[in-house]
Design a protein around this motif. Structure first.
Motif, PDB file in Angstrom:
ATOM      1  N   SER A   1    -136.878 -32.640 -52.013  1.00 42.86           N
ATOM      2  CA  SER A   1    -136.858 -33.757 -51.065  1.00 42.86           C
ATOM      3  C   SER A   1    -137.006 -35.123 -51.736  1.00 42.86           C
ATOM      4  CB  SER A   1    -137.969 -33.571 -50.025  1.00 42.86           C
ATOM      5  OG  SER A   1    -139.241 -33.538 -50.664  1.00 42.86           O
ATOM      6  N   ILE A   2    -137.828 -35.217 -52.770  1.00 45.42           N
ATOM      7  CA  ILE A   2    -138.049 -36.512 -53.428  1.00 45.42           C
ATOM      8  C   ILE A   2    -136.782 -36.949 -54.158  1.00 45.42           C
ATOM      9  CG2 ILE A   2    -139.382 -37.739 -55.195  1.00 45.42           C
ATOM     10  CD1 ILE A   2    -141.747 -35.890 -54.507  1.00 45.42           C
ATOM     11  N   VAL A   3    -136.175 -36.022 -54.891  1.00 47.47           N
ATOM     12  CA  VAL A   3    -134.930 -36.332 -55.608  1.00 47.47           C
ATOM     13  C   VAL A   3    -133.852 -36.765 -54.627  1.00 47.47           C
ATOM     14  CG1 VAL A   3    -133.066 -35.389 -57.008  1.00 47.47           C
ATOM     15  CG2 VAL A   3    -135.439 -34.832 -57.560  1.00 47.47           C
ATOM     16  N   LYS A   4    -133.709 -36.035 -53.536  1.00 48.60           N
ATOM     17  CA  LYS A   4    -132.687 -36.369 -52.543  1.00 48.60           C
ATOM     18  C   LYS A   4    -132.951 -37.739 -51.926  1.00 48.60           C
ATOM     19  CE  LYS A   4    -131.465 -31.628 -51.207  1.00 48.60           C
ATOM     20  NZ  LYS A   4    -131.531 -30.604 -50.120  1.00 48.60           N
ATOM     21  N   ALA A   5    -134.211 -37.989 -51.561  1.00 46.70           N
ATOM     22  CA  ALA A   5    -134.547 -39.254 -50.903  1.00 46.70           C
ATOM     23  C   ALA A   5    -134.255 -40.455 -51.798  1.00 46.70           C
ATOM     24  CB  ALA A   5    -136.016 -39.246 -50.489  1.00 46.70           C
ATOM     25  N   LEU A   6    -134.504 -40.302 -53.096  1.00 45.93           N
ATOM     26  CA  LEU A   6    -134.345 -41.422 -54.018  1.00 45.93           C
ATOM     27  C   LEU A   6    -132.985 -41.431 -54.710  1.00 45.93           C
ATOM     28  CD1 LEU A   6    -137.944 -41.351 -55.481  1.00 45.93           C
ATOM     29  CD2 LEU A   6    -136.916 -43.276 -54.304  1.00 45.93           C
ATOM     30  N   SER A   7    -132.120 -40.503 -54.336  1.00 44.83           N
ATOM     31  CA  SER A   7    -130.793 -40.447 -54.958  1.00 44.83           C
ATOM     32  C   SER A   7    -129.674 -40.680 -53.960  1.00 44.83           C
ATOM     33  CB  SER A   7    -130.591 -39.086 -55.642  1.00 44.83           C
ATOM     34  OG  SER A   7    -131.541 -38.897 -56.668  1.00 44.83           O
ATOM     35  N   GLY A   8    -130.029 -41.173 -52.781  1.00 46.20           N
ATOM     36  CA  GLY A   8    -128.994 -41.505 -51.804  1.00 46.20           C
ATOM     37  C   GLY A   8    -128.703 -40.410 -50.796  1.00 46.20           C
ATOM     38  N   GLU A   9    -129.310 -39.232 -50.959  1.00 50.21           N
ATOM     39  CA  GLU A   9    -129.095 -38.148 -49.984  1.00 50.21           C
ATOM     40  C   GLU A   9    -130.217 -38.142 -48.959  1.00 50.21           C
ATOM     41  OE1 GLU A   9    -128.080 -34.281 -51.695  1.00 50.21           O
ATOM     42  OE2 GLU A   9    -127.774 -35.273 -53.625  1.00 50.21           O
ATOM     43  N   PHE A  10    -130.550 -39.318 -48.487  1.00 48.53           N
ATOM     44  CA  PHE A  10    -131.708 -39.484 -47.609  1.00 48.53           C
ATOM     45  C   PHE A  10    -131.382 -39.025 -46.196  1.00 48.53           C
ATOM     46  CE2 PHE A  10    -134.343 -42.173 -44.806  1.00 48.53           C
ATOM     47  CZ  PHE A  10    -135.598 -41.803 -45.277  1.00 48.53           C
ATOM     48  N   ASN A  11    -132.192 -38.111 -45.658  1.00 46.11           N
ATOM     49  CA  ASN A  11    -131.953 -37.635 -44.297  1.00 46.11           C
ATOM     50  C   ASN A  11    -133.202 -37.766 -43.425  1.00 46.11           C
ATOM     51  OD1 ASN A  11    -133.524 -35.616 -45.329  1.00 46.11           O
ATOM     52  ND2 ASN A  11    -132.093 -33.933 -44.921  1.00 46.11           N
ATOM     53  N   GLY A  12    -134.097 -38.663 -43.828  1.00 41.35           N
ATOM     54  CA  GLY A  12    -135.283 -38.933 -43.033  1.00 41.35           C
ATOM     55  C   GLY A  12    -135.033 -40.106 -42.107  1.00 41.35           C
ATOM     56  N   THR A  13    -136.033 -40.980 -41.990  1.00 38.81           N
ATOM     57  CA  THR A  13    -135.919 -42.167 -41.144  1.00 38.81           C
ATOM     58  C   THR A  13    -136.112 -43.425 -41.965  1.00 38.81           C
ATOM     59  OG1 THR A  13    -136.846 -40.967 -39.236  1.00 38.81           O
ATOM     60  CG2 THR A  13    -136.851 -43.366 -39.126  1.00 38.81           C
ATOM     61  N   LYS A  14    -135.156 -44.346 -41.866  1.00 38.51           N
ATOM     62  CA  LYS A  14    -135.296 -45.646 -42.518  1.00 38.51           C
ATOM     63  C   LYS A  14    -135.943 -46.609 -41.535  1.00 38.51           C
ATOM     64  CE  LYS A  14    -132.832 -49.442 -44.770  1.00 38.51           C
ATOM     65  NZ  LYS A  14    -131.530 -49.992 -45.201  1.00 38.51           N
ATOM     66  N   VAL A  15    -137.027 -47.250 -41.982  1.00 37.00           N
ATOM     67  CA  VAL A  15    -137.698 -48.259 -41.168  1.00 37.00           C
ATOM     68  C   VAL A  15    -137.261 -49.621 -41.676  1.00 37.00           C
ATOM     69  CG1 VAL A  15    -139.895 -49.161 -40.341  1.00 37.00           C
ATOM     70  CG2 VAL A  15    -139.661 -46.710 -40.820  1.00 37.00           C
ATOM     71  N   THR A  16    -136.447 -50.307 -40.891  1.00 39.67           N
ATOM     72  CA  THR A  16    -135.851 -51.571 -41.317  1.00 39.67           C
ATOM     73  C   THR A  16    -136.758 -52.751 -41.002  1.00 39.67           C
ATOM     74  OG1 THR A  16    -134.695 -51.870 -39.214  1.00 39.67           O
ATOM     75  CG2 THR A  16    -133.551 -50.641 -40.940  1.00 39.67           C
ATOM     76  N   VAL A  17    -136.512 -53.849 -41.718  1.00 38.66           N
ATOM     77  CA  VAL A  17    -137.297 -55.059 -41.517  1.00 38.66           C
ATOM     78  C   VAL A  17    -136.398 -56.256 -41.186  1.00 38.66           C
ATOM     79  CG1 VAL A  17    -139.258 -54.340 -42.883  1.00 38.66           C
ATOM     80  CG2 VAL A  17    -137.312 -55.403 -44.031  1.00 38.66           C
TER      81      VAL A  17
END
Length: 231
Positions: free
Chosen positions: A215-231
């Motif tokens: 999960s960490i590799v995917k999240a930080l390599s562009g394969e993110f499938n969680g939730t982005k909290v925008t600002v």
């Protein structure tokens, strides 16, 4: 991104034991972080203390003292995880907001920045050093100070939902949500103080499930499938 911060929950590092450390779990985290670091990404890490103690675990003792115990729990976690990281081939440094013998270094932005540029994984333990502030606030504070480009929150669930998915099977997961919505709807991504700091300083967050494979590799390599909290 060139520099990111990663928040690990203490409970997640305890694995199925729910307390203390589960070495296979921590080793797997270390191997994933190394893959990211080997790409040249600078990584700062904050770890919660819930596998040992939370600030309000006891209703008997004084709140500041309870929070101080929690700060020490995060330091124990960082020392342990730092050593596991070293065992898989990474160099590390641990900073705390107060003197902690020779076990850690007193936080300095210049010193931490130097460690980042030396390719070290930099741990920020002990929270803010003050009671009434959580490790959520601690990671946002350090990420802003160290000019990180984003905060990755590795949690027990795989993103942000409109209600607790453990209690509501119909809970809706957000692919993207604004920090203003998080505050207005009390979605509890991080605590309110940390949320407002993210909003005021335009610090995005990425929430994902730690227990998913790689999960960490995917999240930080562009394969993110969680939730982005925008600002």
């Amino acid at each position: 991104m060139k520099r990111v911060f990663l928040k690990l929950s203490g409970e997640a590092l305890a694995g199925e034991k729910h307390t203390g450390f589960d070495e296979p779990t921590v080793t797997e985290v270390a191997k994933q972080v190394k893959q990211i670091a080997d790409k040249g990404i600078q990584i700062g890490i904050v770890i919660g203390g819930g596998n040992f103690w939370r600030g309000r675990t006891s209703e008997t003792i004084d709140r500041p003292k309870a929070d101080q115990i929690g700060m020490l729990a995060t330091i124990m976690n960082c020392i342990y995880v730092s050593e596991i990281f070293r065992s898989v081939g990474m160099e590390t440094e641990i900073f705390t907001p107060f003197l902690c013998g020779s076990m850690t270094k007193l936080f300095s932005k210049d010193e931490a920045d130097k460690c980042f540029h030396e390719g070290k994984i930099v741990f920020f333990a002990g929270g803010t050093g003050h009671p009434y502030f959580s490790t959520d606030t601690g990671i946002v504070l350090r990420a802003i100070e160290m000019e990180a480009e984003g905060i990755y929150l590795a949690k027990a669930i795989d993103g942000v939902y409109d209600s607790d998915p453990k209690l509501n099977p119909a809970a809706k997961k957000y692919d993207e949500v604004s920090i203003q919505e998080v505050i207005d709807q009390k979605l509890a991504v991080v605590d309110l103080t940390a949320s407002i700091m993210c909003m005021e300083n335009k610090m995005p967050m990425y929430v994902f499930g730690l227990n998913e494979e790689n999960s960490i590799v995917k999240a930080l390599s562009g394969e993110f499938n969680g939730t982005k909290v925008t600002v």
